[in-house]
Design a protein around this motif. Structure first.
Motif, PDB file in Angstrom:
ATOM      1  N   LEU B 129      -7.021  -3.248 -12.097  1.00  0.00           N
ATOM      2  CA  LEU B 129      -6.182  -2.901 -10.986  1.00  0.00           C
ATOM      3  C   LEU B 129      -5.026  -4.092 -10.806  1.00  0.00           C
ATOM      4  N   ALA B 130      -5.028  -5.035 -11.226  1.00  0.00           N
ATOM      5  CA  ALA B 130      -3.920  -5.953 -11.168  1.00  0.00           C
ATOM      6  C   ALA B 130      -3.037  -5.898 -12.105  1.00  0.00           C
ATOM      7  N   ALA B 131      -3.656  -5.087 -13.496  1.00  0.00           N
ATOM      8  CA  ALA B 131      -2.577  -4.777 -14.466  1.00  0.00           C
ATOM      9  C   ALA B 131      -1.887  -3.395 -14.120  1.00  0.00           C
ATOM     10  N   THR B 132      -2.215  -2.705 -13.008  1.00  0.00           N
ATOM     11  CA  THR B 132      -1.310  -1.504 -12.605  1.00  0.00           C
ATOM     12  C   THR B 132      -0.573  -1.806 -11.538  1.00  0.00           C
ATOM     13  N   THR B 133       0.762  -1.547 -11.843  1.00  0.00           N
ATOM     14  CA  THR B 133       1.640  -1.695 -10.846  1.00  0.00           C
ATOM     15  C   THR B 133       2.245  -0.339 -10.399  1.00  0.00           C
ATOM     16  N   LEU B 134       3.091  -0.494  -9.186  1.00  0.00           N
ATOM     17  CA  LEU B 134       3.615   0.716  -8.613  1.00  0.00           C
ATOM     18  C   LEU B 134       4.843   1.095  -9.654  1.00  0.00           C
ATOM     19  N   ALA B 135       5.394   0.013 -10.502  1.00  0.00           N
ATOM     20  CA  ALA B 135       6.375   0.544 -11.224  1.00  0.00           C
ATOM     21  C   ALA B 135       5.947   1.568 -12.462  1.00  0.00           C
ATOM     22  N   ASP B 136       4.477   1.025 -12.912  1.00  0.00           N
ATOM     23  CA  ASP B 136       3.960   2.128 -13.912  1.00  0.00           C
ATOM     24  C   ASP B 136       3.921   3.379 -13.418  1.00  0.00           C
ATOM     25  N   ILE B 137       3.415   3.626 -11.876  1.00  0.00           N
ATOM     26  CA  ILE B 137       3.297   4.754 -11.502  1.00  0.00           C
ATOM     27  C   ILE B 137       4.650   5.708 -11.453  1.00  0.00           C
ATOM     28  N   LEU B 138       5.930   4.935 -11.009  1.00  0.00           N
ATOM     29  CA  LEU B 138       7.120   5.477 -10.918  1.00  0.00           C
ATOM     30  C   LEU B 138       7.482   5.921 -12.217  1.00  0.00           C
ATOM     31  N   SER B 139       7.107   5.251 -13.367  1.00  0.00           N
ATOM     32  CA  SER B 139       7.401   5.575 -14.750  1.00  0.00           C
ATOM     33  C   SER B 139       7.024   6.780 -15.074  1.00  0.00           C
ATOM     34  N   GLU B 140       5.739   7.231 -14.429  1.00  0.00           N
ATOM     35  CA  GLU B 140       4.968   8.549 -14.940  1.00  0.00           C
ATOM     36  C   GLU B 140       5.379   9.682 -14.028  1.00  0.00           C
ATOM     37  N   LEU B 141       6.154   9.490 -12.917  1.00  0.00           N
ATOM     38  CA  LEU B 141       6.587  10.601 -12.002  1.00  0.00           C
ATOM     39  C   LEU B 141       7.785  11.443 -12.814  1.00  0.00           C
ATOM     40  N   PRO B 142       7.814  12.697 -12.195  1.00  0.00           N
ATOM     41  CA  PRO B 142       8.855  13.576 -12.819  1.00  0.00           C
ATOM     42  C   PRO B 142      10.093  12.775 -12.378  1.00  0.00           C
ATOM     43  N   PRO B 143      11.342  12.812 -13.160  1.00  0.00           N
ATOM     44  CA  PRO B 143      12.659  12.556 -12.833  1.00  0.00           C
ATOM     45  C   PRO B 143      13.156  13.108 -11.510  1.00  0.00           C
ATOM     46  N   THR B 144      12.705  14.147 -10.948  1.00  0.00           N
ATOM     47  CA  THR B 144      13.084  14.840  -9.756  1.00  0.00           C
ATOM     48  C   THR B 144      12.462  14.224  -8.701  1.00  0.00           C
ATOM     49  N   ALA B 145      11.488  13.557  -8.808  1.00  0.00           N
ATOM     50  CA  ALA B 145      10.342  12.956  -7.772  1.00  0.00           C
ATOM     51  C   ALA B 145      11.140  12.290  -6.452  1.00  0.00           C
ATOM     52  N   PRO B 146      11.891  11.227  -7.000  1.00  0.00           N
ATOM     53  CA  PRO B 146      12.591  10.263  -5.856  1.00  0.00           C
ATOM     54  C   PRO B 146      13.403  11.176  -5.074  1.00  0.00           C
ATOM     55  N   THR B 147      14.392  11.983  -5.583  1.00  0.00           N
ATOM     56  CA  THR B 147      15.101  12.782  -4.826  1.00  0.00           C
ATOM     57  C   THR B 147      14.374  13.561  -3.670  1.00  0.00           C
ATOM     58  N   ARG B 148      13.546  14.197  -4.176  1.00  0.00           N
ATOM     59  CA  ARG B 148      12.344  15.118  -3.373  1.00  0.00           C
ATOM     60  C   ARG B 148      11.914  14.164  -2.281  1.00  0.00           C
ATOM     61  N   THR B 149      11.468  13.124  -2.707  1.00  0.00           N
ATOM     62  CA  THR B 149      10.597  12.199  -1.997  1.00  0.00           C
ATOM     63  C   THR B 149      11.560  11.920  -0.716  1.00  0.00           C
ATOM     64  N   ARG B 150      12.638  11.488  -1.039  1.00  0.00           N
ATOM     65  CA  ARG B 150      13.879  10.757   0.110  1.00  0.00           C
ATOM     66  C   ARG B 150      14.208  11.844   1.074  1.00  0.00           C
ATOM     67  N   SER B 151      14.412  13.277   0.490  1.00  0.00           N
ATOM     68  CA  SER B 151      14.790  14.124   1.457  1.00  0.00           C
ATOM     69  C   SER B 151      13.668  14.621   2.214  1.00  0.00           C
ATOM     70  N   ARG B 152      12.588  14.703   1.825  1.00  0.00           N
ATOM     71  CA  ARG B 152      11.461  15.399   2.755  1.00  0.00           C
ATOM     72  C   ARG B 152      10.875  14.221   3.751  1.00  0.00           C
ATOM     73  N   LEU B 153      10.999  12.948   3.210  1.00  0.00           N
ATOM     74  CA  LEU B 153      10.732  11.764   4.367  1.00  0.00           C
ATOM     75  C   LEU B 153      11.781  11.742   5.290  1.00  0.00           C
ATOM     76  N   THR B 154      13.068  11.568   5.101  1.00  0.00           N
ATOM     77  CA  THR B 154      13.984  11.506   6.239  1.00  0.00           C
ATOM     78  C   THR B 154      14.390  12.948   7.000  1.00  0.00           C
ATOM     79  N   ALA B 155      13.938  13.761   6.374  1.00  0.00           N
ATOM     80  CA  ALA B 155      13.530  14.907   7.479  1.00  0.00           C
ATOM     81  C   ALA B 155      12.865  14.773   8.831  1.00  0.00           C
ATOM     82  N   GLY B 156      12.142  13.720   8.860  1.00  0.00           N
ATOM     83  CA  GLY B 156      11.295  13.257   9.898  1.00  0.00           C
ATOM     84  C   GLY B 156      12.040  12.332  10.612  1.00  0.00           C
ATOM     85  N   ARG B 157      13.270  11.886  10.242  1.00  0.00           N
ATOM     86  CA  ARG B 157      13.708  10.847  11.163  1.00  0.00           C
ATOM     87  C   ARG B 157      14.477  11.224  12.462  1.00  0.00           C
TER      88      ARG B 157
END
Lengths: 157, 157
Positions: B129-157
């Motif tokens: 678990l110490a060898a698994t980082t959030l950066a490892d996860i980000l590198s495996e997400l689809p390229p469209t994930a961050p844009t989608r995540t940001r827009s859905r998250l801030t819809a609650g602002r």
């Protein structure tokens, strides 16, 4: 994340039984007295080891428990999972599919990557315990241990 | 042996925060709505991540949580232990020193070999678990994930 206290009991009881003469048995009462443990509850844990195929139970006045297999074929994983089950500690409740950020079902055909990483860690834990056998433990005990163990154990017969 | 349900929450929330623009934050309310989780209880878990040095909390009308460190320096072990603690699952209560088979204190200066083997297994779990980082996860997400995540998250602002 806690293993039940009986995990220590079954590891020690199995190690104790592994030091008996071939074919010899020990009763739940003897083992309970050997470690000062509550007899009825220990008996339940020993029965769980029988169900797991690790111990064999014999009945009759000299009945009791013995290893069901050679010590080299009894692993820590079998002992631990006999009393705690094999369910992994991390449970994925698919929160990725709920709330405002819910991913559509077609994006969730594969296991969540976070659950996958947690499962990998559980797998290395299980593999380590599966690679540790009672024979490994016996090989590290002092040479005088089995004689002492047998005599103290049967003092309760 | 169970990890708390909030383990899944903090892994997902940290992964979500790792997808924000540098310096951007998300509130506990936004994250709770994003995953349909109980807000006050989630807020407590996020505070635990702040105490663990994984998240930073900012106050004010646009306040909220962000990663306290680069994603490559945030490990699964830090996230898991922030909510579950670092106590190993196997507890040795030294039953080898009690009952009819009690070993004398001078034979018990070293850690019990059974406890040592269990600790080794916990160590390999922690190392994984110490060898698994959030950066490892980000590198495996689809390229469209961050844009989608940001827009859905801030819809609650």
């Amino acid at each position: 994340m806690k293993l039940p206290a009986s995990t220590e009991w079954v590891l020690h009881c199995a190690t104790t039984l592994a030091q008996l003469e071939p074919g010899a048995t020990a009763s739940a009462k003897q083992l309970a007295e050997y470690f000062d443990l509550p007899g009825p509850y220990l008996a339940k844990q020993l029965q769980a080891l029988v169900r797991a195929g690790v111990l064999a139970a014999t009945t009759g006045p000299r009945g009791g428990f013995r290893l069901a297999r050679p010590a080299a074929e009894i692993t820590f994983l079998q002992l631990v999972e006999a009393v705690d089950g094999a369910a992994p500690p991390y449970e994925c409740r698919e929160i990725r599919q709920q709330g405002r950020g819910a991913l559509p079902p077609e994006d969730c055909r594969d296991t969540c990557i976070l659950a996958r990483k947690m499962a990998e860690a559980h797998d290395v834990w299980r593999r380590h315990l599966a690679a540790t056998t009672l024979a490994d433990i016996l090989s590290e005990l002092p040479p005088t241990a089995p004689t002492r163990t047998r005599s103290r154990l049967t003092a309760g017969r």
